[in-house]
Design a protein around this motif. Structure first.
Motif, mmCIF file in Angstrom:
data_model
loop_
_atom_site.group_PDB
_atom_site.id
_atom_site.type_symbol
_atom_site.label_atom_id
_atom_site.label_comp_id
_atom_site.label_asym_id
_atom_site.label_seq_id
_atom_site.Cartn_x
_atom_site.Cartn_y
_atom_site.Cartn_z
ATOM 1 N N LEU A 19 73.746 -100.403 12.636
ATOM 2 C CA LEU A 19 73.390 -99.891 13.615
ATOM 3 C C LEU A 19 74.147 -98.289 14.289
ATOM 4 C CD1 LEU A 19 70.723 -99.761 15.665
ATOM 5 C CD2 LEU A 19 71.519 -100.700 17.072
ATOM 6 N N ALA A 20 75.362 -98.548 14.828
ATOM 7 C CA ALA A 20 75.678 -97.549 15.408
ATOM 8 C C ALA A 20 75.905 -96.530 14.160
ATOM 9 C CB ALA A 20 77.067 -97.414 16.343
ATOM 10 N N THR A 21 76.733 -96.561 13.112
ATOM 11 C CA THR A 21 76.612 -95.835 12.356
ATOM 12 C C THR A 21 75.454 -94.990 11.623
ATOM 13 O OG1 THR A 21 78.457 -96.533 11.585
ATOM 14 C CG2 THR A 21 77.862 -95.322 9.678
ATOM 15 N N MET A 22 74.581 -95.638 11.335
ATOM 16 C CA MET A 22 73.425 -95.143 11.482
ATOM 17 C C MET A 22 72.404 -94.723 11.856
ATOM 18 S SD MET A 22 71.045 -95.467 8.819
ATOM 19 C CE MET A 22 69.249 -94.883 8.368
ATOM 20 N N ALA A 23 72.378 -94.942 12.902
ATOM 21 C CA ALA A 23 71.827 -93.440 14.257
ATOM 22 C C ALA A 23 72.572 -92.373 13.905
ATOM 23 C CB ALA A 23 72.604 -94.480 15.681
ATOM 24 N N LEU A 27 70.736 -88.915 13.307
ATOM 25 C CA LEU A 27 70.543 -87.769 13.781
ATOM 26 C C LEU A 27 71.910 -86.623 13.174
ATOM 27 C CD1 LEU A 27 71.151 -86.715 16.427
ATOM 28 C CD2 LEU A 27 73.312 -86.882 16.714
ATOM 29 N N VAL A 28 72.485 -86.671 12.341
ATOM 30 C CA VAL A 28 72.772 -85.565 11.912
ATOM 31 C C VAL A 28 71.881 -85.445 10.524
ATOM 32 C CG1 VAL A 28 74.742 -84.768 9.910
ATOM 33 C CG2 VAL A 28 75.478 -86.547 12.158
ATOM 34 N N ALA A 29 71.181 -85.985 9.640
ATOM 35 C CA ALA A 29 69.969 -86.147 8.678
ATOM 36 C C ALA A 29 68.937 -85.540 9.174
ATOM 37 C CB ALA A 29 69.954 -86.990 8.014
ATOM 38 N N THR A 30 68.286 -85.983 10.333
ATOM 39 C CA THR A 30 67.282 -85.193 10.556
ATOM 40 C C THR A 30 67.234 -84.296 12.090
ATOM 41 O OG1 THR A 30 67.145 -86.690 12.367
ATOM 42 C CG2 THR A 30 66.183 -87.440 10.579
ATOM 43 N N LEU A 35 63.671 -90.502 15.792
ATOM 44 C CA LEU A 35 64.012 -90.330 14.491
ATOM 45 C C LEU A 35 65.084 -91.057 14.094
ATOM 46 C CD1 LEU A 35 62.384 -90.178 12.586
ATOM 47 C CD2 LEU A 35 62.659 -87.601 11.753
ATOM 48 N N GLY A 36 66.364 -90.969 13.716
ATOM 49 C CA GLY A 36 68.218 -91.082 14.002
ATOM 50 C C GLY A 36 67.772 -92.820 14.868
#
Length: 68
Positions: A19-23, A27-30, A35-36
């Motif tokens: 969850l922390a990694t995907m957030a 964030l970086v991607a969007t 949204l992240g």
């Protein structure tokens, strides 16, 4: 063989890490924390479900285990 409780706890801990990694990735991607974060929550829910099923399947497979 792991108990169901152990499998679930392992899955929850793994998903907190995910969850922390995907957030951060979201964030970086969007460029958007909201949204992240949404992407991370959806990923964590799906990942948790699939991981529990995956662990339970492997718990019933004896191949590759050392006995003794």
């Amino acid at each position: 063989m792991d108990t169901r409780q152990r499998s679930v706890l392992k899955a929850v801990i793994w998903n907190v890490i995910g969850l922390a990694t995907m957030a951060v990735v979201g964030l970086v991607a969007t460029g958007s924390l909201a949204l992240g974060g949404k992407m991370a929550v959806i990923n964590a829910a799906l990942g948790l479900s699939m991981y529990v099923v995956y662990e339970r399947i492997w718990a019933g497979i004896g191949w590759g285990r050392a006995h003794g």
